[in-house]
Design a protein around this motif. Structure first.
Motif, PDB file in Angstrom:
ATOM      1  N   THR A  93      35.641 130.799  61.169  1.00  0.00           N
ATOM      2  CA  THR A  93      35.367 130.726  59.978  1.00  0.00           C
ATOM      3  C   THR A  93      36.212 129.562  59.012  1.00  0.00           C
ATOM      4  OG1 THR A  93      34.815 132.809  59.931  1.00  0.00           O
ATOM      5  CG2 THR A  93      35.004 131.988  57.680  1.00  0.00           C
ATOM      6  N   GLY A  94      37.701 129.486  59.703  1.00  0.00           N
ATOM      7  CA  GLY A  94      38.448 128.482  58.799  1.00  0.00           C
ATOM      8  C   GLY A  94      38.162 126.981  59.074  1.00  0.00           C
ATOM      9  N   LEU A  95      37.196 126.818  60.213  1.00  0.00           N
ATOM     10  CA  LEU A  95      36.623 125.578  60.187  1.00  0.00           C
ATOM     11  C   LEU A  95      35.497 125.153  59.448  1.00  0.00           C
ATOM     12  CD1 LEU A  95      37.435 124.666  63.941  1.00  0.00           C
ATOM     13  CD2 LEU A  95      38.743 123.876  62.053  1.00  0.00           C
ATOM     14  N   LYS A  96      34.868 126.093  58.980  1.00  0.00           N
ATOM     15  CA  LYS A  96      33.496 125.919  58.053  1.00  0.00           C
ATOM     16  C   LYS A  96      33.845 125.763  56.855  1.00  0.00           C
ATOM     17  CE  LYS A  96      31.852 129.597  60.338  1.00  0.00           C
ATOM     18  NZ  LYS A  96      31.111 130.754  60.853  1.00  0.00           N
ATOM     19  N   LEU A  97      33.276 125.052  56.008  1.00  0.00           N
ATOM     20  CA  LEU A  97      33.695 124.706  54.486  1.00  0.00           C
ATOM     21  C   LEU A  97      32.639 125.690  53.684  1.00  0.00           C
ATOM     22  CD1 LEU A  97      33.699 120.871  54.121  1.00  0.00           C
ATOM     23  CD2 LEU A  97      35.680 122.384  54.423  1.00  0.00           C
ATOM     24  N   SER A  98      33.232 126.285  52.674  1.00  0.00           N
ATOM     25  CA  SER A  98      32.408 127.144  51.830  1.00  0.00           C
ATOM     26  C   SER A  98      32.027 126.192  50.540  1.00  0.00           C
ATOM     27  CB  SER A  98      33.293 128.187  51.390  1.00  0.00           C
ATOM     28  OG  SER A  98      34.260 127.819  50.477  1.00  0.00           O
ATOM     29  N   SER A  99      30.883 126.484  50.188  1.00  0.00           N
ATOM     30  CA  SER A  99      30.260 125.874  49.192  1.00  0.00           C
ATOM     31  C   SER A  99      30.124 126.863  48.203  1.00  0.00           C
ATOM     32  CB  SER A  99      28.932 125.278  49.606  1.00  0.00           C
ATOM     33  OG  SER A  99      28.156 124.751  48.534  1.00  0.00           O
ATOM     34  N   GLU A 100      31.043 126.611  46.969  1.00  0.00           N
ATOM     35  CA  GLU A 100      30.814 127.871  45.931  1.00  0.00           C
ATOM     36  C   GLU A 100      30.403 126.959  44.690  1.00  0.00           C
ATOM     37  OE1 GLU A 100      34.157 130.481  43.743  1.00  0.00           O
ATOM     38  OE2 GLU A 100      34.768 128.956  44.984  1.00  0.00           O
ATOM     39  N   SER A 101      29.562 127.653  44.023  1.00  0.00           N
ATOM     40  CA  SER A 101      28.894 127.193  42.613  1.00  0.00           C
ATOM     41  C   SER A 101      29.869 127.325  41.868  1.00  0.00           C
ATOM     42  CB  SER A 101      27.754 128.123  42.448  1.00  0.00           C
ATOM     43  OG  SER A 101      26.768 127.883  43.194  1.00  0.00           O
ATOM     44  N   LYS A 102      30.067 126.134  40.874  1.00  0.00           N
ATOM     45  CA  LYS A 102      30.954 126.049  39.752  1.00  0.00           C
ATOM     46  C   LYS A 102      30.242 125.762  38.479  1.00  0.00           C
ATOM     47  CE  LYS A 102      35.273 126.630  41.874  1.00  0.00           C
ATOM     48  NZ  LYS A 102      36.472 127.309  41.431  1.00  0.00           N
ATOM     49  N   ILE A 103      30.649 125.994  37.318  1.00  0.00           N
ATOM     50  CA  ILE A 103      30.161 125.390  36.229  1.00  0.00           C
ATOM     51  C   ILE A 103      31.127 124.690  35.362  1.00  0.00           C
ATOM     52  CG2 ILE A 103      28.258 127.454  36.034  1.00  0.00           C
ATOM     53  CD1 ILE A 103      29.995 128.483  33.677  1.00  0.00           C
ATOM     54  N   GLN A 104      30.534 123.653  34.627  1.00  0.00           N
ATOM     55  CA  GLN A 104      31.395 122.929  33.502  1.00  0.00           C
ATOM     56  C   GLN A 104      30.736 122.625  32.475  1.00  0.00           C
ATOM     57  OE1 GLN A 104      31.792 119.394  35.966  1.00  0.00           O
ATOM     58  NE2 GLN A 104      30.833 118.363  34.480  1.00  0.00           N
ATOM     59  N   LEU A 105      31.571 122.581  31.268  1.00  0.00           N
ATOM     60  CA  LEU A 105      30.805 121.941  30.105  1.00  0.00           C
ATOM     61  C   LEU A 105      29.939 120.681  30.162  1.00  0.00           C
ATOM     62  CD1 LEU A 105      33.230 122.484  27.071  1.00  0.00           C
ATOM     63  CD2 LEU A 105      31.025 123.748  27.175  1.00  0.00           C
ATOM     64  N   ASN A 106      28.653 120.645  29.471  1.00  0.00           N
ATOM     65  CA  ASN A 106      27.914 119.501  29.826  1.00  0.00           C
ATOM     66  C   ASN A 106      28.426 118.673  28.509  1.00  0.00           C
ATOM     67  OD1 ASN A 106      26.037 117.802  29.554  1.00  0.00           O
ATOM     68  ND2 ASN A 106      24.038 119.177  29.368  1.00  0.00           N
ATOM     69  N   PRO A 107      28.828 117.481  28.881  1.00  0.00           N
ATOM     70  CA  PRO A 107      29.675 116.475  28.108  1.00  0.00           C
ATOM     71  C   PRO A 107      28.589 116.336  26.778  1.00  0.00           C
ATOM     72  CG  PRO A 107      29.669 115.743  30.172  1.00  0.00           C
ATOM     73  CD  PRO A 107      28.777 116.762  30.438  1.00  0.00           C
ATOM     74  N   LYS A 108      27.018 116.312  27.103  1.00  0.00           N
ATOM     75  CA  LYS A 108      25.986 115.895  26.083  1.00  0.00           C
ATOM     76  C   LYS A 108      25.784 116.944  25.162  1.00  0.00           C
ATOM     77  CE  LYS A 108      23.603 112.783  29.180  1.00  0.00           C
ATOM     78  NZ  LYS A 108      22.514 112.557  30.016  1.00  0.00           N
ATOM     79  N   PHE A 109      26.295 118.179  25.326  1.00  0.00           N
ATOM     80  CA  PHE A 109      26.228 119.307  24.524  1.00  0.00           C
ATOM     81  C   PHE A 109      26.805 119.319  23.161  1.00  0.00           C
ATOM     82  CE2 PHE A 109      26.961 123.704  23.274  1.00  0.00           C
ATOM     83  CZ  PHE A 109      25.552 124.315  22.997  1.00  0.00           C
ATOM     84  N   ASP A 110      25.975 119.437  22.208  1.00  0.00           N
ATOM     85  CA  ASP A 110      26.555 119.180  21.075  1.00  0.00           C
ATOM     86  C   ASP A 110      26.652 120.742  20.108  1.00  0.00           C
ATOM     87  OD1 ASP A 110      26.083 117.104  17.936  1.00  0.00           O
ATOM     88  OD2 ASP A 110      27.421 118.929  18.192  1.00  0.00           O
ATOM     89  N   PHE A 111      28.104 121.381  19.814  1.00  0.00           N
ATOM     90  CA  PHE A 111      28.204 122.497  19.268  1.00  0.00           C
ATOM     91  C   PHE A 111      27.499 122.788  17.980  1.00  0.00           C
ATOM     92  CE2 PHE A 111      30.524 125.087  22.343  1.00  0.00           C
ATOM     93  CZ  PHE A 111      31.022 124.172  23.287  1.00  0.00           C
ATOM     94  N   VAL A 112      27.503 121.671  17.136  1.00  0.00           N
ATOM     95  CA  VAL A 112      27.048 121.747  15.728  1.00  0.00           C
ATOM     96  C   VAL A 112      25.324 121.777  15.611  1.00  0.00           C
ATOM     97  CG1 VAL A 112      27.301 120.594  13.398  1.00  0.00           C
ATOM     98  CG2 VAL A 112      29.215 120.573  14.904  1.00  0.00           C
ATOM     99  N   SER A 113      25.157 120.524  16.331  1.00  0.00           N
ATOM    100  CA  SER A 113      23.471 120.229  16.176  1.00  0.00           C
ATOM    101  C   SER A 113      22.569 121.120  16.974  1.00  0.00           C
ATOM    102  CB  SER A 113      23.098 118.712  16.111  1.00  0.00           C
ATOM    103  OG  SER A 113      23.592 118.741  17.526  1.00  0.00           O
ATOM    104  N   ASN A 114      23.445 121.847  17.995  1.00  0.00           N
ATOM    105  CA  ASN A 114      22.444 122.744  18.943  1.00  0.00           C
ATOM    106  C   ASN A 114      21.566 123.438  18.247  1.00  0.00           C
ATOM    107  OD1 ASN A 114      21.911 123.981  21.418  1.00  0.00           O
ATOM    108  ND2 ASN A 114      23.005 125.868  20.691  1.00  0.00           N
TER     109      ASN A 114
END
Length: 825
Positions: A105-126
């Protein structure tokens, strides 16, 4: 210059490799056996192994580029890849499934889903409303660059945050991406060393001591360092310095240590170290008895003509000493050796013996090791640090490049067979193929050989060497058949033990000797029952009764792990008359403590050996004489060698013998003979007590006489008459589905399609499996017996793969799981 392509093996259950384009920047760096990162599908990122490099682009799809190369050297060699393909073809599984099982298992990479803020997201005009839970995640992402799905669940206090994340993605507030992590991490040690000028000048060191004379904690640390690393007497020792833990473990001040490092008196540095202790072997010669020396020479003679030799040596004949001699000779020739053992329990005793001889050139590989430890053994074989490996069945996948010999100890053992998941391989047979690929030799060792191996030896396919003497003064034990029904009628049966069994155990205790008690069922009792209405608690997810475990006061399913507390009253009729039926190791240990209150009793089964060193602790206690009686399952039947064991008790021999399996007789002969072989080692006389309700059964008398060949001839005539291995090849196909009617219909349809395959065969079933439901899935079995001659098994497997693909593509059976088990029993 045309682009280069690589066929990559991926850990997915699909029957082929996938072609990727090799970027120009990597063309000179990649080759067969290298680990690469590739994109699979739209979002998945996987670790793959390059199986082939070529110039042909794929016709069906446009090749994606390899994203990255993980190593500067191949972690898998071409012979291993050949072995993987053989295993996939022979055991009717996919190459990706073999790769998944083969790589730690230690030689296999794990692919883990992550989230980040969308740079284009506008909190005000959403334009989409954000609810409270979504706002919690967005607020967290303002202070953190990224969050995993698991982080989001913890923030919100929910098990699954998938729906909330999906909503945020649709509102274009967050982006989802895959982060690839390397699972293996080397063990790093923090060390300290004395800096210049204090290492070269005594005067400077004396000045330093004057400066810190009013700081006793710093002075203590410096004195401790100089005590452990005398730099002026041995200047070269300062280069390696001292493990930082030596200072902290001595209870010295950590803040004073930090001050010395800050003031550049000491320097801190890190080194990568091995997780395994360096051990020196010793040259103590192994002395063989005359009959062992003769056996050794006979093995060598047989190897001149045959690639595989069966060593049939009775229990206590000293097969291990012969193994050591052969291993030494192969290692001296510059080749590698693999010694396979069936159980981790066996490694505990035999490994300590082998380490005394082979020291640090020997690696150990088994499932109780951590992922990182297994990677280190893998890397140790690759680098040549370990030229000899002792391990369980998964050791056949290690990256050997010059294997000179494979030794399979206790080759008859059922635990060499992998049942789930795929590949469902037999490690003994796989080891023979591995040996053939390396053009090396295989030695199969057993006191009770499997019928397949003995048959191959009689047919002259394998060489054969027989050892029929015990080492030293040891005599074979004396057998006693004890009739349970007779003792029950005479009211002599106490707590499931006959009078004879109790007397023999008491005799051993009186002489300060030890007893081994064998019962091949763990837990307190097989099941509970209501005396009034006959209610028996059953698993909610499987067609089995729950096993009662008294220690934890619960009932457990040994198939899916479901557990529940013992009810105070019968759920069916309300009666409080709940009683246990049958006996497991836990109950036997309790009964013995009541019968022999002065005895120290231990138990060895799956429940007591879950931790990494539990086997070792129990066996060390028993070997040191801290336990008088050891109760155990099949773990205690093989390979263990204790001086003081004079009594072996088999509590319920009928349970082994009367089992719905064509191998029941063979297994009973093997298990009883093997566990009996633990009695009377060295010069002590041993007794074996077999409790049974049918003492007249012929098999018991053949065991007592040690007449393996007579037993083999009788059993083989039956097998030949009814077409069972080794006269035919068998496959079992199981259909699984959560709805019983769909599982049964799929199985019947499959059976009809199999009839059309043009090879000589017998098809039995479909029948409901022995345990008809496991983990809420209904199971139906089809057993196929194939003619061994010509190419029938290979042709059948090829056609079977196409039949299964056709079935899986049909709408009605898309959700049905089909598992193929080759050589299932």
């Amino acid at each position: 210059m045309p682009p280069s392509f690589a066929d990559v093996i991926l850990p997915v259950p699909i029957p082929k490799m996938f072609t990727y384009r090799i970027p120009r920047s990597l063309e000179s760096s990649v080759g067969i056996g290298y680990r690469v990162i590739v994109q699979f599908g739209k979002k998945k990122v996987l670790t793959g192994i390059i199986g082939k490099v070529h110039k042909k682009p794929p016709k069906e799809y446009e090749a994606k580029p390899i994203l990255d190369l993980l190593d500067d050297y191949p972690v898998v060699n071409p012979l291993q890849i050949k072995f993987w393909f053989w295993m996939a073809e022979y055991y009717c599984c996919h190459i990706g499934e073999v790769m998944n099982a083969a790589l730690p298992t230690g030689l296999k990479l794990s692919s883990e889903s992550k989230i980040q803020l969308n740079p284009k997201f506008d909190f005000v005009s959403n334009e989409f409303p954000i609810d409270d839970r979504e706002q919690v995640i967005l607020d967290a992402l303002e202070s953190k660059d990224e969050l995993s799905y698991e982080d989001c669940g913890k923030l919100l206090g929910v098990k699954s945050s998938y729906a909330i994340i999906k909503s945020l993605v649709l509102k274009e507030a967050v982006l989802v991406y895959e982060q690839v992590k390397e699972k293996y991490s080397p063990k790093v040690e923090s060390r300290i060393k004395l800096t210049e000028p204090y290492t070269s000048s005594k005067e400077e060191l004396e000045k330093l001591f004057e400066q810190i004379s009013k700081k006793p904690k710093q002075e203590e640390i410096l004195l401790k360092y100089l005590q452990e690393v005398p730099v002026h007497k041995f200047p070269e020792k300062n280069k390696n310095g001292l493990d930082k833990k030596t200072i902290t473990d001595a209870g010295l001040s950590l803040s004073s240590l930090k001050t010395l490092i800050k003031n550049k008196v000491l320097e801190e540095f890190k080194v990568v170290i091995s997780r395994f202790d360096e051990l020196a072997g010793y040259d103590h010669p192994i002395e063989l008895a005359d009959f062992q020396e003769e056996g050794l020479q006979n093995i060598k003679t047989e190897f001149e003509q045959k690639q595989t030799v069966l060593l049939h040596g009775i229990t206590g004949s000293g097969k291990t000493e012969i193994y050591i001699k052969l291993i030494q000779e192969v290692l001296e020739s510059g080749s590698q050796v693999l010694l396979l053992l069936p159980e981790i329990a066996l490694t505990t005793q035999i490994v300590s013996r082998l380490q005394k001889v082979f020291g640090s050139q020997m690696g150990i590989f088994h499932s109780k090791y951590s992922d990182n430890e297994r990677v280190e053994v893998w890397q140790g074989v690759l680098s040549g640090r370990f030229s000899f490996v002792v391990g369980v069945r998964s050791s056949v996948f290690l990256p050997f490049d010059s294997l000179g010999m494979v030794i399979v100890d206790e080759e008859h053992e059922a635990s060499y067979k992998q049942f789930d998941p795929a590949p469902r391989f037999q490690a003994r047979d796989a080891a023979i193929m591995l040996s053939w690929l390396h053009q090396s030799k295989t030695l199969l060792g057993s006191a009770t050989p499997s019928f397949e191996s003995f048959y191959n030896a009689r047919m002259k396919k394998y060489g054969y060497v027989h050892l029929n003497k015990r080492f030293g003064e040891a005599q074979l034990p004396e057998y006693h058949l004890s009739d349970i029904l007779v003792d029950k009628k005479k009211n002599l049966l106490k707590l499931d033990f006959t009078r004879l069994m109790r007397e023999k155990i008491q005799e051993a205790l009186n002489q300060q000797e030890q007893a081994l008690i064998f019962q091949n069922r763990r837990g307190y009792a097989p099941y509970m029952s209501c005396e009034e209405c006959g209610w028996i608690p059953e698993c909610e997810h499987c067609d089995v009764s729950l096993t009662y475990h008294q220690y934890s006061e619960e009932m457990r399913c040994h198939y899916c792990g479901f557990k529940e507390k013992v009810p105070r009253a019968c759920p069916a009729c309300g009666s409080h008359k709940l009683t246990t039926v049958g006996m497991g190791t836990e109950r036997i240990a309790e009964s013995l403590s009541l019968l022999f209150p002065e005895a120290r009793i231990g138990r060895m089964d799956l429940d007591t050996t879950r931790s990494k060193y539990a086997y070792q602790k129990i066996l060390e206690d028993f070997g040191a004489g801290n336990l008088d009686i050891l109760v155990g399952t099949q773990m205690i039947t093989k390979g263990l060698d204790f001086d003081r064991v004079t009594v072996v008790g088999i509590v319920d021999a009928d349970r082994i013998l009367y089992f719905p399996d064509f191998r029941a007789g063979e297994r009973a002969f093997q298990q009883i003979t093997q566990v009996a072989g633990r009695a009377g080692r060295r010069n002590r006389h041993g007794s074996v007590v077999i409790q049974t309700r049918k003492p007249d059964n012929d098999i018991f008398h053949q065991i007592i006489q040690g007449n393996y060949e007579h037993f083999y001839i009788n059993e083989m005539s039956e097998r030949q008459r009814f077409f069972y291995p080794p006269f035919v090849k068998t496959l079992k196909i199981t259909t699984k589905h959560k709805e019983i009617k769909i599982a049964e219909r799929a199985s019947k349809h499959l059976s009809n399609l199999l009839k059309d395959i043009p090879v000589k065969k017998i098809i039995l079933g479909p029948e409901k499996a022995l345990i008809g439901k496991i983990k809420n899935q209904y199971l139906f079995d089809i057993l196929i017996k194939l003619d061994k001659s010509n190419n029938a098994p290979a042709l059948f497997k090829h056609e079977l793969a196409m039949v299964l693909e056709e079935l899986k593509s049909q709408k009605d059976f898309k959700s049905v799981r089909f598992t193929v088990d080759v050589d299932p029993y």
